[in-house]
Write a protein that holds these residues in place. Sequence first.
Motif: not given
Length: 216
Positions: A1-9, A185-197
Amino acid sequence: MTAVEFEHIEIRENGDPLVDLRTYPFELYPSYFSRGLAPTSAMYLRRTVADRLVHVQRSLAPLSFTIWDGYRSRAVQKNIYEDFLDTLRIKHPDQDEEELRKRAEIFVTDPRSSRRIPPHTTGGAVDLTLVDEHGRALDMGTPFDHFGPESAALYFEDNTENTAVRDRRRILRDAMVGAGFRCDADEWWHFDYGNQIWAVHYKRPVALYGEIDDYS
Protein backbone atom coordinates in the motif's frame (compact mmCIF):
# COMPACT_ATOMS: atom_id res chain seq x y z
CA MET A 1 0.00 0.00 0.00
CA THR A 2 2.98 2.32 0.39
CA ALA A 3 3.34 2.57 -3.40
CA VAL A 4 0.01 4.42 -3.56
CA GLU A 5 -0.01 8.02 -2.39
CA PHE A 6 -3.47 9.07 -1.29
CA GLU A 7 -3.17 11.43 1.67
CA HIS A 8 -3.33 14.50 -0.59
CA ILE A 9 -6.95 13.74 -1.54
CA GLU A 10 -9.48 16.11 0.00
CA ILE A 11 -12.12 14.50 2.18
CA ARG A 12 -15.70 15.71 2.08
CA GLU A 13 -17.26 13.53 4.74
CA ASN A 14 -20.80 12.66 3.66
CA GLY A 15 -22.00 11.37 7.03
CA ASP A 16 -22.84 7.85 5.84
CA PRO A 17 -23.23 6.02 9.18
CA LEU A 18 -21.59 2.84 10.33
CA VAL A 19 -23.96 -0.12 10.46
CA ASP A 20 -23.72 -3.31 12.47
CA LEU A 21 -23.02 -6.20 10.08
CA ARG A 22 -24.82 -8.62 12.39
CA THR A 23 -28.03 -7.23 10.88
CA TYR A 24 -26.89 -8.13 7.35
CA PRO A 25 -26.98 -11.49 5.52
CA PHE A 26 -23.26 -12.21 5.65
CA GLU A 27 -21.22 -14.82 7.47
CA LEU A 28 -18.99 -12.97 9.92
CA TYR A 29 -15.68 -14.10 11.31
CA PRO A 30 -14.07 -11.27 13.30
CA SER A 31 -10.50 -12.34 12.70
CA TYR A 32 -8.73 -9.73 14.80
CA PHE A 33 -11.02 -10.24 17.79
CA SER A 34 -10.27 -13.97 17.63
CA ARG A 35 -6.55 -13.15 17.71
CA GLY A 36 -6.89 -10.78 20.66
CA LEU A 37 -6.10 -7.67 18.60
CA ALA A 38 -9.58 -6.08 18.69
CA PRO A 39 -11.72 -5.51 21.80
CA THR A 40 -15.07 -6.59 20.34
CA SER A 41 -16.46 -9.16 17.94
CA ALA A 42 -18.92 -6.62 16.52
CA MET A 43 -18.17 -5.62 12.94
CA TYR A 44 -19.18 -2.44 11.13
CA LEU A 45 -19.06 -0.83 7.69
CA ARG A 46 -20.49 2.35 6.20
CA ARG A 47 -24.12 1.75 5.29
CA THR A 48 -23.57 2.31 1.56
CA VAL A 49 -20.69 -0.17 1.57
CA ALA A 50 -22.73 -2.83 3.37
CA ASP A 51 -25.71 -2.29 1.06
CA ARG A 52 -23.50 -2.62 -2.02
CA LEU A 53 -22.12 -5.88 -0.65
CA VAL A 54 -25.64 -7.22 -0.31
CA HIS A 55 -26.23 -6.58 -4.02
CA VAL A 56 -22.90 -8.14 -4.97
CA GLN A 57 -23.64 -11.21 -2.86
CA ARG A 58 -27.01 -11.64 -4.57
CA SER A 59 -25.31 -11.50 -7.96
CA LEU A 60 -22.91 -14.27 -6.89
CA ALA A 61 -25.52 -16.72 -5.59
CA PRO A 62 -25.25 -19.51 -4.62
CA LEU A 63 -21.88 -18.21 -3.43
CA SER A 64 -21.84 -15.77 -0.54
CA PHE A 65 -19.45 -13.73 1.60
CA THR A 66 -17.59 -14.35 4.80
CA ILE A 67 -16.35 -11.02 6.13
CA TRP A 68 -13.18 -10.99 8.20
CA ASP A 69 -12.84 -7.28 8.91
CA GLY A 70 -14.44 -3.93 8.20
CA TYR A 71 -14.15 -0.75 10.24
CA ARG A 72 -11.33 -0.70 12.73
CA SER A 73 -10.20 2.06 15.07
CA ARG A 74 -6.70 3.45 14.89
CA ALA A 75 -5.98 1.66 18.17
CA VAL A 76 -6.83 -1.68 16.57
CA GLN A 77 -4.82 -0.67 13.50
CA LYS A 78 -1.85 -0.15 15.82
CA ASN A 79 -2.32 -3.60 17.35
CA ILE A 80 -2.37 -5.25 13.92
CA TYR A 81 0.63 -3.28 12.68
CA GLU A 82 2.73 -4.03 15.77
CA ASP A 83 1.75 -7.70 15.66
CA PHE A 84 2.91 -7.97 12.05
CA LEU A 85 6.08 -6.01 12.83
CA ASP A 86 6.91 -8.43 15.64
CA THR A 87 6.49 -11.33 13.18
CA LEU A 88 8.87 -9.64 10.74
CA ARG A 89 11.44 -9.02 13.48
CA ILE A 90 11.50 -12.75 14.19
CA LYS A 91 11.66 -13.75 10.52
CA HIS A 92 14.28 -11.14 9.56
CA PRO A 93 16.48 -10.59 12.62
CA ASP A 94 19.30 -9.08 10.55
CA GLN A 95 17.19 -6.24 9.09
CA ASP A 96 17.13 -2.83 10.71
CA GLU A 97 13.96 -1.30 12.07
CA GLU A 98 13.44 1.11 9.17
CA GLU A 99 13.55 -1.67 6.61
CA LEU A 100 11.20 -3.82 8.68
CA ARG A 101 8.69 -0.98 8.88
CA LYS A 102 8.86 -0.53 5.11
CA ARG A 103 8.11 -4.23 4.69
CA ALA A 104 5.22 -4.01 7.14
CA GLU A 105 3.64 -1.07 5.32
CA ILE A 106 3.26 -3.07 2.12
CA PHE A 107 0.38 -4.81 3.85
CA VAL A 108 -0.55 -2.77 6.95
CA THR A 109 -0.74 1.03 7.10
CA ASP A 110 1.47 2.50 9.82
CA PRO A 111 -0.96 4.04 12.35
CA ARG A 112 1.64 6.47 13.72
CA SER A 113 1.24 8.92 10.83
CA SER A 114 -1.19 11.75 11.48
CA ARG A 115 -1.25 12.60 7.75
CA ARG A 116 -2.20 9.17 6.44
CA ILE A 117 -5.62 7.82 7.33
CA PRO A 118 -5.62 4.00 7.34
CA PRO A 119 -8.36 2.92 4.91
CA HIS A 120 -10.07 0.63 7.43
CA THR A 121 -10.50 3.48 9.93
CA THR A 122 -12.94 5.14 7.52
CA GLY A 123 -15.40 2.24 7.49
CA GLY A 124 -14.91 2.11 3.73
CA ALA A 125 -12.60 -0.91 3.56
CA VAL A 126 -13.58 -4.55 3.84
CA ASP A 127 -11.73 -7.88 3.97
CA LEU A 128 -13.77 -10.81 2.71
CA THR A 129 -13.82 -14.12 0.88
CA LEU A 130 -16.23 -16.43 -0.92
CA VAL A 131 -18.01 -19.44 0.54
CA ASP A 132 -20.15 -22.04 -1.20
CA GLU A 133 -23.83 -22.82 -0.61
CA HIS A 134 -22.84 -25.06 2.32
CA GLY A 135 -20.83 -22.31 4.01
CA ARG A 136 -17.46 -23.82 3.10
CA ALA A 137 -14.72 -21.35 2.28
CA LEU A 138 -13.42 -21.58 -1.27
CA ASP A 139 -9.71 -22.08 -1.83
CA MET A 140 -8.45 -18.65 -2.85
CA GLY A 141 -4.77 -19.59 -2.91
CA THR A 142 -3.77 -18.15 0.47
CA PRO A 143 -5.42 -17.66 3.84
CA PHE A 144 -6.44 -14.22 5.07
CA ASP A 145 -3.48 -12.07 6.10
CA HIS A 146 -0.94 -14.21 4.30
CA PHE A 147 1.57 -11.43 3.83
CA GLY A 148 3.51 -12.76 0.87
CA PRO A 149 3.61 -12.41 -2.93
CA GLU A 150 0.96 -15.10 -3.43
CA SER A 151 -1.60 -12.76 -1.85
CA ALA A 152 -1.35 -10.27 -4.71
CA ALA A 153 -4.68 -9.98 -6.46
CA LEU A 154 -3.23 -10.92 -9.85
CA TYR A 155 -0.65 -13.46 -8.66
CA PHE A 156 -2.36 -16.40 -10.31
CA GLU A 157 -2.86 -14.48 -13.54
CA ASP A 158 0.91 -14.58 -14.01
CA ASN A 159 1.54 -17.87 -12.20
CA THR A 160 -0.90 -20.22 -13.89
CA GLU A 161 -0.21 -23.40 -11.93
CA ASN A 162 -3.62 -23.14 -10.27
CA THR A 163 -6.29 -22.02 -12.72
CA ALA A 164 -9.12 -22.85 -10.30
CA VAL A 165 -7.82 -20.31 -7.78
CA ARG A 166 -7.22 -17.83 -10.59
CA ASP A 167 -10.85 -18.19 -11.70
CA ARG A 168 -12.23 -17.80 -8.16
CA ARG A 169 -10.23 -14.64 -7.62
CA ARG A 170 -11.52 -13.34 -10.94
CA ILE A 171 -15.11 -14.00 -9.88
CA LEU A 172 -14.63 -12.08 -6.64
CA ARG A 173 -12.61 -9.27 -8.17
CA ASP A 174 -14.89 -8.74 -11.17
CA ALA A 175 -18.02 -8.68 -9.02
CA MET A 176 -16.57 -6.20 -6.54
CA VAL A 177 -15.01 -3.90 -9.14
CA GLY A 178 -18.25 -4.03 -11.10
CA ALA A 179 -20.00 -2.65 -8.01
CA GLY A 180 -17.58 0.27 -7.77
CA PHE A 181 -15.07 -1.11 -5.28
CA ARG A 182 -11.31 -0.78 -5.61
CA CYS A 183 -9.37 -4.05 -5.49
CA ASP A 184 -6.14 -3.89 -3.52
CA ALA A 185 -3.14 -4.99 -5.59
CA ASP A 186 -1.34 -6.67 -2.67
CA GLU A 187 -4.27 -8.39 -0.93
CA TRP A 188 -6.88 -10.30 -2.95
CA TRP A 189 -9.33 -10.06 -0.01
CA HIS A 190 -9.21 -6.28 0.49
CA PHE A 191 -11.60 -3.84 -1.22
CA ASP A 192 -12.21 -0.11 -0.76
CA TYR A 193 -15.10 2.22 -1.35
CA GLY A 194 -15.43 5.94 -0.63
CA ASN A 195 -12.08 6.48 1.09
CA GLN A 196 -9.01 8.34 -0.14
CA ILE A 197 -7.28 5.37 -1.77
CA TRP A 198 -10.51 4.58 -3.63
CA ALA A 199 -10.70 8.20 -4.80
CA VAL A 200 -7.13 8.07 -6.14
CA HIS A 201 -7.81 4.82 -7.98
CA TYR A 202 -10.93 6.14 -9.69
CA LYS A 203 -9.50 9.64 -10.21
CA ARG A 204 -12.13 11.25 -8.02
CA PRO A 205 -11.35 14.77 -6.80
CA VAL A 206 -12.55 14.06 -3.25
CA ALA A 207 -13.10 11.14 -0.90
CA LEU A 208 -16.48 10.53 0.69
CA TYR A 209 -15.26 9.06 3.96
CA GLY A 210 -12.81 10.32 6.54
CA GLU A 211 -11.56 8.68 9.70
CA ILE A 212 -14.05 7.66 12.35
CA ASP A 213 -12.86 7.93 15.94
CA ASP A 214 -12.99 4.86 18.15
CA TYR A 215 -16.46 3.39 17.74
CA SER A 216 -18.16 0.57 19.60
